[in-house]
Every structure is written in C-alpha cells, then in structure tokens.
Design a protein around this motif. Sequence first.
Motif, PDB file in Angstrom:
ATOM      1  N   ASN A  98       0.807  -1.217   0.000  1.00 59.27           N
ATOM      2  CA  ASN A  98       0.000   0.000   0.000  1.00 59.27           C
ATOM      3  C   ASN A  98       0.844   1.273   0.000  1.00 59.27           C
ATOM      4  O   ASN A  98       0.315   2.369   0.157  1.00 59.27           O
ATOM      5  CB  ASN A  98      -0.943   0.020   1.215  1.00 59.27           C
ATOM      6  CG  ASN A  98      -1.972  -1.089   1.126  1.00 59.27           C
ATOM      7  OD1 ASN A  98      -2.497  -1.384   0.059  1.00 59.27           O
ATOM      8  ND2 ASN A  98      -2.254  -1.729   2.254  1.00 59.27           N
ATOM      9  N   GLY A  99       2.139   1.099  -0.129  1.00 64.43           N
ATOM     10  CA  GLY A  99       3.021   2.247  -0.239  1.00 64.43           C
ATOM     11  C   GLY A  99       2.885   3.230   0.909  1.00 64.43           C
ATOM     12  O   GLY A  99       2.841   2.841   2.082  1.00 64.43           O
ATOM     13  N   ILE A 100       2.785   4.500   0.551  1.00 64.74           N
ATOM     14  CA  ILE A 100       2.721   5.566   1.559  1.00 64.74           C
ATOM     15  C   ILE A 100       1.433   5.528   2.362  1.00 64.74           C
ATOM     16  O   ILE A 100       1.319   6.136   3.427  1.00 64.74           O
ATOM     17  CB  ILE A 100       2.889   6.950   0.874  1.00 64.74           C
ATOM     18  CG1 ILE A 100       3.246   8.025   1.919  1.00 64.74           C
ATOM     19  CG2 ILE A 100       1.640   7.335   0.100  1.00 64.74           C
ATOM     20  CD1 ILE A 100       3.631   9.349   1.313  1.00 64.74           C
ATOM     21  N   ASN A 101       0.441   4.781   1.887  1.00 61.61           N
ATOM     22  CA  ASN A 101      -0.846   4.672   2.582  1.00 61.61           C
ATOM     23  C   ASN A 101      -0.902   3.451   3.514  1.00 61.61           C
ATOM     24  O   ASN A 101      -1.966   3.079   4.006  1.00 61.61           O
ATOM     25  CB  ASN A 101      -1.989   4.595   1.570  1.00 61.61           C
ATOM     26  CG  ASN A 101      -2.136   5.886   0.781  1.00 61.61           C
ATOM     27  OD1 ASN A 101      -2.138   6.972   1.360  1.00 61.61           O
ATOM     28  ND2 ASN A 101      -2.239   5.778  -0.544  1.00 61.61           N
ATOM     29  N   THR A 102       0.246   2.860   3.774  1.00 59.53           N
ATOM     30  CA  THR A 102       0.332   1.728   4.706  1.00 59.53           C
ATOM     31  C   THR A 102       0.129   2.208   6.132  1.00 59.53           C
ATOM     32  O   THR A 102       0.713   3.212   6.555  1.00 59.53           O
ATOM     33  CB  THR A 102       1.703   1.040   4.601  1.00 59.53           C
ATOM     34  OG1 THR A 102       1.883   0.576   3.266  1.00 59.53           O
ATOM     35  CG2 THR A 102       1.807  -0.115   5.580  1.00 59.53           C
ATOM     36  N   HIS A 103      -0.683   1.500   6.896  1.00 54.09           N
ATOM     37  CA  HIS A 103      -0.891   1.842   8.302  1.00 54.09           C
ATOM     38  C   HIS A 103       0.321   1.405   9.122  1.00 54.09           C
ATOM     39  O   HIS A 103       0.823   0.297   8.945  1.00 54.09           O
ATOM     40  CB  HIS A 103      -2.159   1.184   8.839  1.00 54.09           C
ATOM     41  CG  HIS A 103      -3.405   1.947   8.504  1.00 54.09           C
ATOM     42  ND1 HIS A 103      -3.978   2.871   9.343  1.00 54.09           N
ATOM     43  CD2 HIS A 103      -4.161   1.929   7.377  1.00 54.09           C
ATOM     44  CE1 HIS A 103      -5.046   3.389   8.769  1.00 54.09           C
ATOM     45  NE2 HIS A 103      -5.186   2.842   7.578  1.00 54.09           N
ATOM     46  N   VAL A 104       0.765   2.272  10.006  1.00 49.78           N
ATOM     47  CA  VAL A 104       1.979   1.994  10.783  1.00 49.78           C
ATOM     48  C   VAL A 104       1.697   1.188  12.042  1.00 49.78           C
ATOM     49  O   VAL A 104       2.621   0.683  12.675  1.00 49.78           O
ATOM     50  CB  VAL A 104       2.701   3.308  11.165  1.00 49.78           C
ATOM     51  CG1 VAL A 104       3.056   4.113   9.929  1.00 49.78           C
ATOM     52  CG2 VAL A 104       1.872   4.152  12.136  1.00 49.78           C
ATOM     53  N   GLY A 105       0.431   1.091  12.456  1.00 51.05           N
ATOM     54  CA  GLY A 105       0.104   0.388  13.695  1.00 51.05           C
ATOM     55  C   GLY A 105       0.317   1.274  14.902  1.00 51.05           C
ATOM     56  O   GLY A 105       0.721   2.439  14.793  1.00 51.05           O
ATOM     57  N   GLU A 106       0.036   0.731  16.082  1.00 47.54           N
ATOM     58  CA  GLU A 106       0.175   1.501  17.315  1.00 47.54           C
ATOM     59  C   GLU A 106       1.637   1.894  17.529  1.00 47.54           C
ATOM     60  O   GLU A 106       2.517   1.060  17.645  1.00 47.54           O
ATOM     61  CB  GLU A 106      -0.332   0.691  18.509  1.00 47.54           C
ATOM     62  CG  GLU A 106      -0.311   1.472  19.817  1.00 47.54           C
ATOM     63  CD  GLU A 106      -0.821   0.651  20.992  1.00 47.54           C
ATOM     64  OE1 GLU A 106      -0.832   1.176  22.113  1.00 47.54           O
ATOM     65  OE2 GLU A 106      -1.207  -0.516  20.778  1.00 47.54           O
ATOM     66  N   ASN A 107       1.885   3.210  17.568  1.00 44.34           N
ATOM     67  CA  ASN A 107       3.226   3.774  17.733  1.00 44.34           C
ATOM     68  C   ASN A 107       4.229   3.153  16.756  1.00 44.34           C
ATOM     69  O   ASN A 107       5.385   2.923  17.093  1.00 44.34           O
ATOM     70  CB  ASN A 107       3.731   3.608  19.167  1.00 44.34           C
ATOM     71  CG  ASN A 107       4.944   4.488  19.445  1.00 44.34           C
ATOM     72  OD1 ASN A 107       5.193   5.466  18.740  1.00 44.34           O
ATOM     73  ND2 ASN A 107       5.703   4.138  20.460  1.00 44.34           N
ATOM     74  N   GLY A 108       3.777   2.909  15.535  1.00 39.29           N
ATOM     75  CA  GLY A 108       4.686   2.388  14.510  1.00 39.29           C
ATOM     76  C   GLY A 108       5.201   1.008  14.792  1.00 39.29           C
ATOM     77  O   GLY A 108       6.314   0.647  14.367  1.00 39.29           O
ATOM     78  N   GLY A 109       4.407   0.207  15.504  1.00 36.25           N
ATOM     79  CA  GLY A 109       4.837  -1.121  15.902  1.00 36.25           C
ATOM     80  C   GLY A 109       5.158  -2.045  14.739  1.00 36.25           C
ATOM     81  O   GLY A 109       5.845  -3.048  14.906  1.00 36.25           O
ATOM     82  N   SER A 110       4.679  -1.703  13.527  1.00 35.55           N
ATOM     83  CA  SER A 110       4.936  -2.546  12.362  1.00 35.55           C
ATOM     84  C   SER A 110       6.308  -2.295  11.755  1.00 35.55           C
ATOM     85  O   SER A 110       6.725  -3.015  10.841  1.00 35.55           O
ATOM     86  CB  SER A 110       3.861  -2.275  11.286  1.00 35.55           C
ATOM     87  OG  SER A 110       2.568  -2.488  11.803  1.00 35.55           O
ATOM     88  N   PHE A 111       7.025  -1.277  12.240  1.00 31.99           N
ATOM     89  CA  PHE A 111       8.296  -0.884  11.634  1.00 31.99           C
ATOM     90  C   PHE A 111       9.434  -0.926  12.642  1.00 31.99           C
ATOM     91  O   PHE A 111       9.228  -0.866  13.857  1.00 31.99           O
ATOM     92  CB  PHE A 111       8.178   0.520  11.041  1.00 31.99           C
ATOM     93  CG  PHE A 111       7.156   0.632   9.954  1.00 31.99           C
ATOM     94  CD1 PHE A 111       7.420   0.146   8.687  1.00 31.99           C
ATOM     95  CD2 PHE A 111       5.909   1.187  10.210  1.00 31.99           C
ATOM     96  CE1 PHE A 111       6.473   0.230   7.679  1.00 31.99           C
ATOM     97  CE2 PHE A 111       4.958   1.281   9.212  1.00 31.99           C
ATOM     98  CZ  PHE A 111       5.236   0.793   7.942  1.00 31.99           C
TER      99      PHE A 111
END
Length: 568
Positions: A448-461
Amino acid sequence: MKKYITKFKGLFFLVLVLTTLCAVIDVYMAYLLSDIVDASISKDMKLFKQSIVIAIIYLATYLFGNLAQKIVKDLYIKKTLVVLKKDVFSKILRKDMADFTDENTANYISILTNDEAIIEQDYFRNIIQLAYFLVSFVISIYSLIKIDYSLILIISIGGAITLVIPQLFSRKLSELRNIYSNKMAVYTSKLKDMFSGFEVIKGFNVVNKVEDNFGEVNETTEKSKFRFSVFNSIVDMISNLFGYSLHIIVMMVGVYLTIKDRITIGELIASVQLMNFIINPFIQSVMIITKMNSTKEITNKVINIIESNQENNELGIKECYQTSINFKDVSFSYSREKAVVSNISLSLEKGKKYAIVGESGSGKSTILKLILGYYKNYQGMIDIDGVNIKSIHPNSICQLICSVQQNVYLFDGTIKDNITLYEDYSEEEINKAIKLAKLQGLIERLPNGINTHVGENGGSFSGGERQRISIARAIIKKTPIILLDEATSAIDIESANLIENSILSSKECTIIAVTHRLTESSLAKYDEIIVINEGTIGEQGNLYKLIDENKYLSKLLSIGQDNTVRIS
C-alpha cells in the motif's frame, strides 16, 4: 460545571419540557385507574367506555412522549459531553511541558474516560431525573390535596426527615468516591506502563513479577470500589427504609379515610398511585443528591483543568528567524536538587550547523528542550533575535523550530499521515521529504506504499524506519531551525550519513544536533562543536581547533568507535 448544564440552552429547555410532559403522563395514570375502579364499583358503562378511549390515547401519548424525551435527553447529554471533553482535552494539550509532565499521562486518560463517565451518569443524567421527580412530586401533591389534605401532612413530615439523609453521608461518600477515582487513575497508569513495556516483560522473563504487581493494583482498586459501593448501599438502604415506612403509614391512613367514607375506593387507588410519585421521588432524590454530592471532588478536578490559566493571548507573534538564538547565563533543573545545565551562555547563528556532544546525562537534550520553550522555570535569558522566548507564542515557536527526537512517536495512521501530520502538502513536497529521509526503498516494498498503516506507535516498523518517518516529518515542515536529538541513532551508518548530508546541505537552515557519533567524518560537517560537560559548556569551536587544544573533546573522541580521527 453549571455552565455546561446550560451550554445548549434550547436543547436543555426542550429536555425539561419533555421531562415535564412525561411526569404529567405518569401521574395521570392515577386518575385513569381511579375512573376505571369507580366505573367498576358503580357499574357505570358510560364512564368505563370513556376510560377505554382515554386509556388508548394515554398509551399512545406515553409511548411517543417517553421516546421523544429519551432521544432528546441523549442528544443533549451527547452534545454537552462532547464540548466538556473537548475543553478538558484542549486545556491538557495547551499545558506547557513542565505542567504536563507533572502528571502521569494515564491520569489524563482516566479523567477523560473514568471521571467523565461518572460525571455523565451521576451528574448530568441525575439532574434531568431530579427535574422529573420534582414535577411529578408537585403534581401529585396538588392531586392528593384535592383528594384529602390530611395525607399531605403525613407525607410532609416523613419527607422532611428523608431529605436530611444526604447531608449526613455526603461528605464521607464524596471522599470514598474520590479515593476510587484516584485508584482508577493509578490502575490505568499501571496498565499503560505494562502494555507499553510488553517487549521488555517478555524479553527479561518477568511475567510472573508483573502479574503480581498487577494483582496488587487490581486488588487495591477493587477494594476502594467495594468500600464506596458498600457505603453507598448503606445510604440507599436507609433512604429506602424511611421511604417504605412512609408509604405504609400513608397507605394505612388512606384505608382509614375510605372506611370513614371520606374518599372513594377509586380515590384510594389513585392515592396509592400518587404516593408512588411522592414517596419514590423522596427516596430516589435522596440517592441522586447523595450521588451528585459524591461527584464533587471529581467535578472539581475537571473544572480545575478547564479553568487553569493556560491562555497565551498576551504572548507575541514572531514570524521569521533573522539572526541568532542566544543563551545568557541560563541555569535549569528538573528538580531543586541538582542543576541539569548551569550558567550556559552561547549564540547560535542563523544558517550555521552545530553539533552538541557530551556524555549521557550532561544536559545536551535539555538545551534543545529549552530552545523549544518546553520549560519556563529557568534562570537567565533565552532569546530569538533578541526577543525573550518566554514572550513568544508557542505557535510561533513551532513555526520557526522543528525537532526530531531519538524516541520517535508515530500515530496510529498511515505513513503519509505521520509525515504530513494531517496537513495539506503537495505530492512534490511529500516525495521530496521521502527522498531526503531515504524512505523510498521502504515505501516501494510495501503493497500500500505511503498509505500503509503503521500500527500503534509504529509497531509494524523497525526503530530506524520510524526515525526516517520522523525525519521526513521534520523536513516537510520547512522550518528555518531544525533540532536533532540523536535523530539517526537507530539507522545504519551509511544511510545515516546520507540523511545527515541531506539535512546539512540546506544553507539557510540552522541545524542544532545532539549526537553521540563522535567521528571525524561526522563532526567535521558542522560549523561548531559545543561540548557539554556536567551541565556547562566545556569547549566550543571548530572540530580541528578543539582537537588541537587536546581537552575534553579529545577524551570523548579517544573512546569513540572511530579510530581514524586525527588528534594533534
């Protein structure tokens, strides 16, 4: 809290009108029952048929009247609570950093959730309920006077005794309610800490210890709730005892009056029904007043936040940065025990790049926070272009200065949302910030590129990916001053160098960076190095000038990771 009751005057008036209508409808049931019973006893078919028609009309009116009242009441409470919560949230958000950090953030969450729920249930809804009881009480009193005045005398004496009960227990109940509210704030705080530290809990295998800790807090919280509930139940039982006693006495007097032919059986039935709208309001009003009194400490807590003096209307607007940021004999401490920075004097000129170095805890990050205006309780003077920073509106400071912290916070939205912070930027501006922050590779890999959800406090990254997003956030804002607090600490060295070069390439932008990257290749990029040693400026100047002086910076460099630094 009174101003919020009448915040929506028209809607509040409509609620009162509909509540009055509902009370009249409910009380009229006594007259309807009286006519039906009298029709039965007197065998009056005309009165019976008339009662059937009235009953049908009554039921329809009851249905639509009560439905309308409930809808309008809920709408009024919804709109009032939206404004109340917004005011509380806005005041919290406008606190300066020192005031905000005086409280645990979980306390603010507790106020906006637990305390607001108590205020809704035990204050706003009970006010409307009291209005209902008052109207039904007055109408029922008038009706009983028409039936027989002697019933009123008994009710008046019993009612006066019943109304004294809230005054006897309100202080203690309020105290117990406030204790429970405070325990809930602690409970919320502990939950927040435990879930935020989930990785640490699992990584250090302290699950059992944390469970025990939670068990203690949970037990203490529920214990305070239990104490409040028990005491509240005792007050309710005392109120009910007086109410039921009064009900029995009035009923017995009514039977006596029927035996003496002073009232009819239908009027006796009506009297019993009317007593429900006199005695029950007494009982319920006592409970409601007691509950409303018990919210006093909580409502005061909320009002104190709303009425706190956080207005910045008298502060000036500064639209541009022209020459320098200046510290003059600045000292500051988070507590009275020890100064974090002491007698700092320095001038940070427009367009120059500054690196602030020093051991951990020496006061480097504190200097950045003082520039941002987070704390006002320092000694000395900090100014921007000669204007005291204390006299500049916080919004102006935000327009002039942007910061990138080591510990990045990302909102639970998309990457784009976290870069733009929901402001409007062109695609070109967004793409440029992404490029400078070296985010293209990450975004291209995501479906989803720039429209990707980062999750709670960016937990996905990863930590480095979160820092890149934070750097893009700062770049896109285009402020003339950028503060970097270990902004690339979680990014690989090669990418960190590229990002650092991108940020430092702006000739007009003033960069003030706190860094632990004590390498020649990194520090040589800055115009001046400011060395902080135990809260004071130990050295300041060009890298090679400071190396040649062979003082404290040389000591820091000698224990750095890069052994290629030239030391004369």
